[in-house]
Design an enzyme around this catalytic site. Sequence first.
Site, short mmCIF file in Angstrom:
data_model
loop_
_atom_site.label_atom_id
_atom_site.label_comp_id
_atom_site.label_asym_id
_atom_site.label_seq_id
_atom_site.Cartn_x
_atom_site.Cartn_y
_atom_site.Cartn_z
N ASP A 37 0.86 -1.18 0.00
CA ASP A 37 0.00 0.00 0.00
C ASP A 37 0.90 1.24 0.00
O ASP A 37 2.13 1.11 0.12
CB ASP A 37 -0.90 0.02 1.25
CG ASP A 37 -2.22 0.75 1.02
OD1 ASP A 37 -3.27 0.11 0.94
OD2 ASP A 37 -2.19 2.01 0.90
N ASP A 63 4.00 1.84 -4.49
CA ASP A 63 3.06 2.67 -5.25
C ASP A 63 2.87 1.96 -6.58
O ASP A 63 3.79 1.93 -7.42
CB ASP A 63 3.65 4.07 -5.43
CG ASP A 63 2.67 5.02 -6.13
OD1 ASP A 63 1.82 4.53 -6.88
OD2 ASP A 63 2.79 6.23 -5.92
N VAL A 64 1.68 1.39 -6.78
CA VAL A 64 1.47 0.53 -7.96
C VAL A 64 1.49 1.30 -9.28
O VAL A 64 1.48 0.69 -10.34
CB VAL A 64 0.15 -0.28 -7.85
CG1 VAL A 64 0.17 -1.23 -6.66
CG2 VAL A 64 -1.08 0.64 -7.80
N ASN A 90 -5.73 -4.72 -6.71
CA ASN A 90 -6.91 -4.16 -6.05
C ASN A 90 -6.81 -2.67 -5.74
O ASN A 90 -7.84 -2.00 -5.60
CB ASN A 90 -7.13 -4.97 -4.75
CG ASN A 90 -8.10 -4.31 -3.81
OD1 ASN A 90 -9.31 -4.33 -4.04
ND2 ASN A 90 -7.59 -3.67 -2.76
N TYR A 161 -12.91 7.84 -13.49
CA TYR A 161 -13.03 6.54 -12.80
C TYR A 161 -13.63 5.50 -13.75
O TYR A 161 -13.13 4.37 -13.87
CB TYR A 161 -13.89 6.73 -11.55
CG TYR A 161 -13.92 5.55 -10.62
CD1 TYR A 161 -12.83 5.24 -9.81
CD2 TYR A 161 -15.06 4.74 -10.53
CE1 TYR A 161 -12.86 4.15 -8.94
CE2 TYR A 161 -15.10 3.65 -9.66
CZ TYR A 161 -14.00 3.36 -8.86
OH TYR A 161 -14.04 2.29 -8.00
N LYS A 165 -11.93 1.93 -15.00
CA LYS A 165 -12.51 0.64 -14.66
C LYS A 165 -12.98 -0.13 -15.89
O LYS A 165 -12.93 -1.37 -15.90
CB LYS A 165 -13.64 0.83 -13.65
CG LYS A 165 -13.16 1.37 -12.30
CD LYS A 165 -12.12 0.47 -11.65
CE LYS A 165 -11.77 0.89 -10.23
NZ LYS A 165 -10.79 -0.03 -9.60
N1 LIG Z 1 -15.89 0.62 -2.10
C1 LIG Z 1 -16.59 0.71 -3.20
O1 LIG Z 1 -17.75 1.13 -3.19
C2 LIG Z 1 -15.97 0.25 -4.49
C3 LIG Z 1 -16.83 0.04 -5.57
C4 LIG Z 1 -16.29 -0.39 -6.76
C5 LIG Z 1 -14.92 -0.61 -6.87
N2 LIG Z 1 -14.11 -0.38 -5.80
C6 LIG Z 1 -12.68 -0.63 -5.98
O2 LIG Z 1 -12.20 -1.45 -4.93
C7 LIG Z 1 -10.77 -1.30 -4.85
C8 LIG Z 1 -10.36 -1.18 -3.39
O3 LIG Z 1 -10.87 0.03 -2.89
P1 LIG Z 1 -11.65 0.13 -1.51
O4 LIG Z 1 -13.07 0.37 -1.83
O5 LIG Z 1 -11.27 -0.98 -0.64
O6 LIG Z 1 -11.09 1.54 -1.00
P2 LIG Z 1 -9.99 1.89 0.13
O7 LIG Z 1 -9.66 3.32 -0.09
O8 LIG Z 1 -10.53 1.49 1.46
O9 LIG Z 1 -8.76 0.97 -0.25
C9 LIG Z 1 -7.93 1.24 -1.35
C10 LIG Z 1 -6.48 1.09 -0.90
O10 LIG Z 1 -5.62 1.35 -2.05
C11 LIG Z 1 -4.50 2.08 -1.56
N3 LIG Z 1 -3.82 2.81 -2.65
C12 LIG Z 1 -4.17 3.99 -3.21
N4 LIG Z 1 -3.26 4.35 -4.12
C13 LIG Z 1 -2.31 3.39 -4.14
C14 LIG Z 1 -1.13 3.20 -4.87
N5 LIG Z 1 -0.72 4.11 -5.77
N6 LIG Z 1 -0.39 2.09 -4.65
C15 LIG Z 1 -0.78 1.17 -3.72
N7 LIG Z 1 -1.90 1.30 -2.98
C16 LIG Z 1 -2.65 2.39 -3.20
C17 LIG Z 1 -5.09 3.03 -0.55
O11 LIG Z 1 -4.10 3.60 0.30
C18 LIG Z 1 -6.09 2.13 0.17
O12 LIG Z 1 -5.50 1.48 1.28
C19 LIG Z 1 -10.42 -0.09 -5.71
O13 LIG Z 1 -9.88 -0.52 -6.93
C20 LIG Z 1 -11.77 0.58 -5.91
O14 LIG Z 1 -11.79 1.34 -7.09
C21 LIG Z 1 -14.59 0.06 -4.63
#
Ligand SMILES: NC(=O)c1ccc[n+]([C@@H]2O[C@H](COP(=O)([O-])OP(=O)(O)OC[C@H]3O[C@@H](n4cnc5c(N)ncnc54)[C@H](O)[C@@H]3O)[C@@H](O)[C@H]2O)c1
Length: 301
Positions: A37, A63-64, A90, A161, A165
């Site tokens: 992360d 940082d991905v 993810n 976004y 996606k």
């Molecule tokens: N929660 C929702 O409603 C939802 C819906 C659809 C898709 N998603 C997708 O689910 C995935 C996970 O998100 P989440 O909902 O758990 O949110 P979250 O913000 O709780 O978790 C995302 C994590 O990614 C980390 N991150 C951000 N930039 C980064 C980078 N450059 N390198 C490494 N890590 C990084 C953040 O620090 C965080 O810990 C994402 O791809 C998001 O787009 C979430």
Amino acid sequence: MKDFQNKTAVITGAASGFGREFARVGALRGMKLVLCDVQDEGLAEAARELTDAGAEVLAQRCDVRHGAEVEALAKAAMARFGAVHLLFNNAGVGSGGLIWENTEADWQWVLGVNLWGVIHGIRIFTPLMLESARTDPRFEGHIVNTASMAGLLNAPTMGVYNASKHAVVSISETLYHDLALIEAPIGASVLCPYFVPTGIHQSHRHRPADVKMSAPPTPSQRAAQSMSDKAVTSGKVSAAEVAARTFEAVAAGEFYIYSHPGALTPVRVRAEDIVTPRNPSDPFAESPHVRDLLRAKLRGA
Ligand SMILES: NC(=O)c1ccc[n+]([C@@H]2O[C@H](COP(=O)([O-])OP(=O)(O)OC[C@H]3O[C@@H](n4cnc5c(N)ncnc54)[C@H](O)[C@@H]3O)[C@@H](O)[C@H]2O)c1
């Protein structure tokens, strides 16, 4: 991939939300965990929790967006655990607003994490998995890319976004076909969640300095932020439930994974729009009050 015990999972974005929950389920299933992360504190906390729960954990800041950092993560994972079996691409972030108001930095940031993160994950880890399969005839692997319902639909004020996606869905479907073409013992899935309470609506809090916002948010960006705050925080399905479902789907070899399988009508409508063909259907047909609210916010009301 049916057997998770003693296998290794790599999880990007593991400090929070879905990533954190994938790690918890992985630990329960006896997996070794490689967590990454950009949030150091959250990552250290996750590592502590899972180590205390008895899992073997490698936590590394990564940082991905940057291929070299993902390479370093892969090297560290292989050095520590020898093989990677399950990869969760993810990590993700969001940025909203009318599509022409998003800055170059908005596009760079969101595509950098959501799209390039997945690209790097696939191009760096898949060859390692294939090599493990070549040397171990019992090897089974799986790659899960987290997309979104935004990868199947195109709601207004979510253009950056949505684009990121849709690309993840496309890459995942191609990955599935490519792996099948070469008869690899590696599966692929795409996770498409609807709104689920996690930290995603607050992702701007950790937005890196090199892609920071250069101007205060526009009314449409403020409107998109408040809509996403409300939608994400009021979601009724938990990230833990989605993570459990995802592992079931991996074990069953299912490609499309949904958090809200009952909410796919708009996807069907969009597919009908395309093949009929007719113009895109009104995304607010069932909820005109949401459009009225959004328009009022866009006017700065
Ligand atoms: N929660 C929702 O409603 C939802 C819906 C659809 C898709 N998603 C997708 O689910 C995935 C996970 O998100 P989440 O909902 O758990 O949110 P979250 O913000 O709780 O978790 C995302 C994590 O990614 C980390 N991150 C951000 N930039 C980064 C980078 N450059 N390198 C490494 N890590 C990084 C953040 O620090 C965080 O810990 C994402 O791809 C998001 O787009 C979430």
